[in-house]
Design an enzyme around this catalytic site. Sequence first.
Site, PDB file in Angstrom:
ATOM      1  CD  GLU A 187      -3.129   0.928   2.039  1.00 49.62           C
ATOM      2  OE1 GLU A 187      -3.527  -0.236   2.171  1.00 49.62           O
ATOM      3  OE2 GLU A 187      -3.762   1.918   2.465  1.00 49.62           O
TER       4      GLU A 187
ATOM      5  CG  ASN B   6      -5.384   0.135   5.892  1.00 50.04           C
ATOM      6  OD1 ASN B   6      -5.976   0.654   6.831  1.00 50.04           O
ATOM      7  ND2 ASN B   6      -4.818   0.845   4.926  1.00 50.04           N
TER       8      ASN B   6
ATOM      9  CE  LYS C 152      -6.073   3.192   8.892  1.00 49.24           C
ATOM     10  NZ  LYS C 152      -5.684   3.283   7.466  1.00 49.24           N
TER      11      LYS C 152
ATOM     12  CD  GLU D 274      -7.652   6.357   6.242  1.00 51.41           C
ATOM     13  OE1 GLU D 274      -6.848   5.442   6.040  1.00 51.41           O
ATOM     14  OE2 GLU D 274      -7.505   7.525   5.819  1.00 51.41           O
TER      15      GLU D 274
ATOM     16  CG  ASP E 202      -3.009  11.096   5.457  1.00 50.95           C
ATOM     17  OD1 ASP E 202      -1.984  10.574   5.927  1.00 50.95           O
ATOM     18  OD2 ASP E 202      -3.798  10.492   4.716  1.00 50.95           O
TER      19      ASP E 202
ATOM     20  CD  GLU F 138       2.515   6.656  11.235  1.00 51.44           C
ATOM     21  OE1 GLU F 138       1.841   6.436  12.273  1.00 51.44           O
ATOM     22  OE2 GLU F 138       2.165   6.239  10.123  1.00 51.44           O
TER      23      GLU F 138
ATOM     24  CD  GLU G 186      -0.664   8.286   0.806  1.00 51.71           C
ATOM     25  OE1 GLU G 186      -0.174   7.874   1.876  1.00 51.71           O
ATOM     26  OE2 GLU G 186      -1.889   8.279   0.583  1.00 51.71           O
TER      27      GLU G 186
HETATM   28  C1  GCU Z   1      -3.216   7.548   4.302  1.00 53.55           C
HETATM   29  C2  GCU Z   1      -3.036   6.572   3.175  1.00 53.55           C
HETATM   30  C3  GCU Z   1      -3.637   5.238   3.456  1.00 53.55           C
HETATM   31  C4  GCU Z   1      -3.154   4.734   4.823  1.00 53.55           C
HETATM   32  C5  GCU Z   1      -3.423   5.782   5.884  1.00 53.55           C
HETATM   33  C6  GCU Z   1      -2.865   5.430   7.240  1.00 53.55           C
HETATM   34  O1  GCU Z   1      -4.553   7.937   4.401  1.00 53.55           O
HETATM   35  O2  GCU Z   1      -3.602   7.097   2.000  1.00 53.55           O
HETATM   36  O3  GCU Z   1      -3.263   4.352   2.433  1.00 53.55           O
HETATM   37  O4  GCU Z   1      -3.774   3.555   5.148  1.00 53.55           O
HETATM   38  O5  GCU Z   1      -2.829   6.983   5.517  1.00 53.55           O
HETATM   39  O6  GCU Z   1      -1.889   6.043   7.638  1.00 53.55           O
HETATM   40  O7  GCU Z   1      -3.381   4.550   7.914  1.00 53.55           O
END
Ligand code: GCU
Length: 646
Positions: free
Chosen positions: A141, A183, A262, A266, A345, A367, A373
């Site tokens: 990712e 994730n 996490k 999200e 972010d 962090e 990204e």
């Molecule tokens: C950003 C990123 C995601 C990631 C998230 C995170 O939003 O786009 O891909 O999962 O950060 O730090 O958990």
Amino acid sequence: MDIDDLSGVHPAWLPPRAFQAIASRRVAVHGTGLLVETVREEVGATVTAGAELVLRLTGEAPSEVGPLGDEGFALYRRDGVTVVLAGAPAGLLHGFFHVVRLGEAAFAGERPVERHVPAMRRRMLDHWDNIDVHPVMGQVERGYSGGSIFWRDGVQRDLARVRAYGRLLAATGINAVTLNNVNVHLAEARLLTDRLGEVAAVAGVLRPYGIRVHLSVSFAAPVTLGGLPTADPLDEGVRGWWARTTARVYEAIPDFGGYVVKADSEGQPGPFGYGRSHADGANALADALAPFGGVVHWRAFVYNHRQDWRDRSTDRARAAYDHFAPLDGTFRDNAILQVKYGPIDFQTREPISPVIAAMPATNVAVELQVTQEYTGQQRHACYLGPMWSEVLRFPLAGRVTVAGLARELVAVSNAGDDRFWTGHPLAQANLYAFGRLAWEPSLDPLSILDEWIDLALGPDADREALHAILDDSWRTYESYTAPLGVGFMVRPGHHYGPDVDGYEYTPWGTYHFADREGVGVDRTRATGTGFTGQYPQPWADVYESLERCPDELLLFFHHAPYDHVLHSGSTVIQHIYDTHFAGAERTVEMRRLWERLAGQVAPDLDARVRERLDEQVRSAAEWRDQINTYFFRKSGVPDAKGRTIY
Ligand code: GCU
């Protein structure tokens, strides 16, 4: 090339020539232990008498040095002998790599005793690697360096590459790695249970380099893996499951580092689903880890990703503080709150997250994102050392800097199975700089860059040209992308390239509110979301004030009119035009400067960098034209210099 074969892989900052100064000298290594053996292996033949380099594991550091702890070392040179002393094996390994870095300089003249001790006890890289190829995110990712070095298409890979990676990381001072994506899909969730052998195998390969392995786990694991009806952190059955599962992990990996979580973020499950707080959630896992000396990194990246864009009262920037600051003092000692450096972010420019100063009774890890990204995805050259240095030196709480407030530094890795490790060869400098700054946040990022150039590209590479390309590349990137701290304006989904309104009418909470009068988010206490009130003084007032707010953060905190005059003397709209023209032009200059490196670096590396710089030039022009055109059409204000806007 078979990607499991190391023969075609760029040696990054540990090429054989880096060891020349050592190889030509008589070396003695004193001490026992796994990491001391690693040093012996690195050194090759050792001697017992007449050494010019002595690496000694000893309880007794010279009195003027002070404590060296588990990882520190002392270095001096006297009477033609260079000496590294360490109190523990990891210190000897770090001391050895320091000598590698110094090269011939380690063997010149006399050297008074220096003490080197890491500022951060844990210096961790998080991999966002998946085991299976995810249909949208791929194997890694936000990965821009090929596939995962740990897994390919659902199975663990040959670990030769991981060993080489561990060696590289140890040479920068990194001492912890999280293997899998935050994730957590089902395949990765199982690393905790029936796939634990794969984790143990990686731990075995990284152990000789002083690197401990951590795992991202799913908060719902008691349900999805354990078959329990609930994952409620206060449920005795759930707590028992975490305790038993964790005990099995430590049977397999006695030096396992711990978990990364996490939660309620999200779409990931978390304690809110059971009416519990994040301290309840973090503490349940911390309690399971405590008997074994493990830690849980609990991420503060918690916000509503399903907000209504019409709702102006919800501000994503506020979310982490609103959720976590009231919980200060309620987390266990082995729970570490992992806070992204900015409140949104990983944008190119954000203010520092106020959470970092708001939780004095909590262990906080800051962090960062080494993987680019939002900073060009390793297609753009963007050296992030200066950004991180600015973050770490920022005096957030009185005189206390972010580096002083943070107990640990964590970053999302940018490494993959690419032959140059990082896709863009110049992005190696970011991985290197992260390790060095985590060890010593006060290091000058441009000196760190010098070290990397020397080691990775060699003495023949045109240092001046490389500095001219990289020193200001973060600010250059900033200048042709989203202006004045406003953020996003990227293509939704993959986040590469411009799309000014791409996120404007989405549920993600990342808006710029451009209209015909102005642009930016009013986060003031007086008329906006009140986010400025989360800062300690003087920042609460500095950011609140349209006049005092630093230019580079103006649109993060204010909805400013296009004709507002900045500290620079320019107006907001003219600043947008000027920086975008200048930034795109600068990338052309970067591309031109690289020509000076022709014949000085390996042909494949040269070709890769050229290809990336060509793309950067193209992409920067696209950013310039879309941003300038958008704001010209919104504002109706022409460019004072009459340049082409579409
Ligand atoms: C950003 C990123 C995601 C990631 C998230 C995170 O939003 O786009 O891909 O999962 O950060 O730090 O958990």
